[in-house]
Design an enzyme around this catalytic site. Structure first.
Site, PDB file in Angstrom:
ATOM      1  N   GLY A 294      -1.442  -2.488   7.745  1.00  0.00           N
ATOM      2  CA  GLY A 294      -2.724  -1.913   7.374  1.00  0.00           C
ATOM      3  C   GLY A 294      -3.884  -2.827   7.748  1.00  0.00           C
ATOM      4  CB  SER A 295      -7.333  -2.153   8.799  1.00  0.00           C
ATOM      5  OG  SER A 295      -6.954  -1.842  10.121  1.00  0.00           O
ATOM      6  N   GLY A 296      -7.795  -4.498   6.953  1.00  0.00           N
ATOM      7  CA  GLY A 296      -8.425  -5.079   5.771  1.00  0.00           C
ATOM      8  C   GLY A 296      -7.957  -6.492   5.483  1.00  0.00           C
ATOM      9  CG  HIS A 297      -4.497  -7.337   5.089  1.00  0.00           C
ATOM     10  ND1 HIS A 297      -4.700  -7.502   3.748  1.00  0.00           N
ATOM     11  CD2 HIS A 297      -3.742  -6.215   5.215  1.00  0.00           C
ATOM     12  CE1 HIS A 297      -4.083  -6.522   3.086  1.00  0.00           C
ATOM     13  NE2 HIS A 297      -3.504  -5.725   3.955  1.00  0.00           N
TER      14      HIS A 297
ATOM     15  CG  ASP B 288       3.693  -1.922   7.142  1.00  0.00           C
ATOM     16  OD1 ASP B 288       3.022  -1.098   7.789  1.00  0.00           O
ATOM     17  OD2 ASP B 288       3.190  -2.768   6.385  1.00  0.00           O
TER      18      ASP B 288
ATOM     19  CG  HIS C 250      -1.890  -4.412  -0.092  1.00  0.00           C
ATOM     20  ND1 HIS C 250      -0.706  -5.044   0.176  1.00  0.00           N
ATOM     21  CD2 HIS C 250      -2.422  -4.060   1.093  1.00  0.00           C
ATOM     22  CE1 HIS C 250      -0.524  -5.056   1.496  1.00  0.00           C
ATOM     23  NE2 HIS C 250      -1.540  -4.471   2.065  1.00  0.00           N
TER      24      HIS C 250
END
Lengths: 333, 333
Positions: free
Chosen positions: B55-58, B111, B220
């Site tokens: 996922g994005s945001g990391h 994932d 998260h």
């Protein structure tokens, strides 16, 4: 106050201790209180020494720019407070390789006073010192009063370019000329969304409404030029780029370097969204982006916000920008 | 919600566009939606390809680790959401240089499912794929259930070491062996002070009291193992190091690499105060620190917090750790 600290009064001392434990192969302390740090191999004989300094709380500014191809030494102050002239003098002595020393720092009252005093003391010892004060923050004073503006993230370019010149063996006047030229050709403007918290105070440095932003705010929370509702990333980018280019027009076809600087809490994802807009705005004007730096270069601890800096390149500056450098906080293109 | 964005639904698209505008010389998109990115020179013939995703945001996770001496490609998901198997397959095709592809990613349900499906699809096309799932987060499952743990910042070491091995021309089994070995020998543990805000949701992912911290929280916002009043930096470091070393005892005299990772809003100054404590704690136990990485390696947007990872080195891993790498993001010792 939520911070990973032990004693609010010891934040800088413990940060410096951690830094020296981590990077003792690259940095060396010249004082028992660790407030003066220099390259491990300082002084470099036959090279102009370059020193900076300023308050803590802005990492990687100022410490992070000491290293090969960059600065020779740094005077470290308390959080948001100028280091003393005594510390600056110790750093000056430790980095003088026989060709004199250049001070490059941001235009803040305490720093100017203390660096000037240190330069006089160094002169008495036979060390020639020159100073260049960064004044890149467009929002801090209107056009016509450029010399009274504050220095912010654009300092990165003054450091990088002057250091590359010093590495060629150039003399003090020539290195100073490059720093002055870089300062003349760089402009920055920032925007803040939230304050930071001074450890010794324990509460935010300023208040800002839940949905507000402040354009032109300084890196210590100095007032900006406009406070209002938060706008979209594209609108923010437009305001910053337009203000910079009105202040320093750049002809179509010319090249620039762009620095998108995060102030602390703003995610890298958002910096790329801003970069996207800046890239398009410059492209529309026919201005060519030679390279860009995106990340945290001059922070205010946990402040949310960012700044955009634009350096107007010419052949001489472009060549100096390309020279490699190596610091514990390497900031790469 | 205070973010520099335009449309909450377009955060990832616009971030990717900015990234490709900035780093088009190093990264190449393999899909019209830009969700699959590979090294500009992919595929590298005669080298095992390595892909990751998540996922994005990391940032810099996962995108930031694509480059020379590092990964070959990445599948990019929405914020905190797995990319699809279709994207992974496209990346796999684009990076296969004839010696097969290794997937290295964190242990999260979506994932795992999607990477497994992509591996099957690749197999049908004659591309051999192996997978290594990072499970370094000590706090996410008790000892004995290591394989069910989440993957966090320790992923950096799996990437770095496997990539260095692939660069030697090693075959897929050998590169996989190194990734498995790195995962077996790395442990991480984090602590959070504040939540992050999902752009599409617009409010914090969780609540945490004004003076509280949560130890063991995931990237998260997954629940940790202890919530309570915030403690001093030295106490936090002690808890994290002790938990890691109880889970993975390291004999005195052995060497480690240490990673102090900021989760987003935590200033670099505080990471150095934590490093200072970690350094001393390891020194007291006679454990030798070979090198250290201090900065943001795996973030949660604007979450305040940090994690400590410890990699237990041996001669083989130390040599691979020393190999140079080059990515658009600054991650350097």
């Amino acid at each position: 106050m939520k911070k990973f600290i032990n004693n609010p009064e010891k934040v800088v001392d413990e940060m410096l201790e951690g830094l020296l434990l981590a990077h003792g192969d690259q940095l060396r302390s010249v004082r028992s209180d660790n407030r003066g740090l220099v390259r491990a191999d300082a002084p470099v004989q036959g090279k102009v020494g370059i020193a900076t300094g300023g308050g803590s709380g802005h990492l990687p500014l100022f410490l992070g720019y000491v290293g090969k191809g960059m600065l020779d030494g740094v005077a470290v102050g308390d959080i948001f407070a100028s280091p003393s002239s005594r510390v600056m003098l110790d750093v000056t002595r430790a980095i003088n390789g026989g060709k004199g020393v250049l001070y490059i720092y941001g235009n803040y009252g305490g720093d100017v006073m203390n660096f000037d005093a240190a330069a006089e003391l160094a002169d008495l010892e036979g060390i020639r010192v020159e100073s260049v004060v960064a004044t890149d923050d467009v929002a801090s004073m209107p056009k016509g009063n450029e010399s009274q503006r504050r220095g912010v993230a654009g300092l990165f370019y003054l450091y990088k370019l002057a250091a590359a010149k010093a590495d060629t063996g150039a003399d003090l006047d020539e290195v100073k000329r490059i720093a002055v030229k870089a300062n003349d050709r760089v402009r920055s403007m920032g925007v803040a969304l939230s304050p930071c918290v001074l450890p010794a105070v324990g509460r935010p440095t300023f208040e800002i409404g839940e949905d507000d932003m402040e354009i032109g705010m300084g890196i210590h929370g100095e007032p900006g030029i406009h406070r209002g509702k938060i706008r979209t990333a594209d609108e923010v980018a437009q305001t910053l780029v337009q203000s910079i280019l009105e202040d320093m027009p750049i002809p179509a076809g010319d090249q620039v370097s762009v620095l998108i600087n995060g102030l602390g809490a703003t995610p890298l994802e958002e910096l790329y969204i801003i970069y996207r807009a800046v890239h398009k705005l410059l492209e529309e004007r026919g201005i060519r982006i030679y390279n860009r730096y995106i990340g945290e270069f001059a922070t205010s601890m946990e402040m949310a916000g960012l700044s955009v800096s634009i350096l107007h390149l010419d052949d001489e500056l472009r060549e100096l920008l390309d020279a490699p450098f190596e610091t514990p906080f390497r900031m790469q293109e």
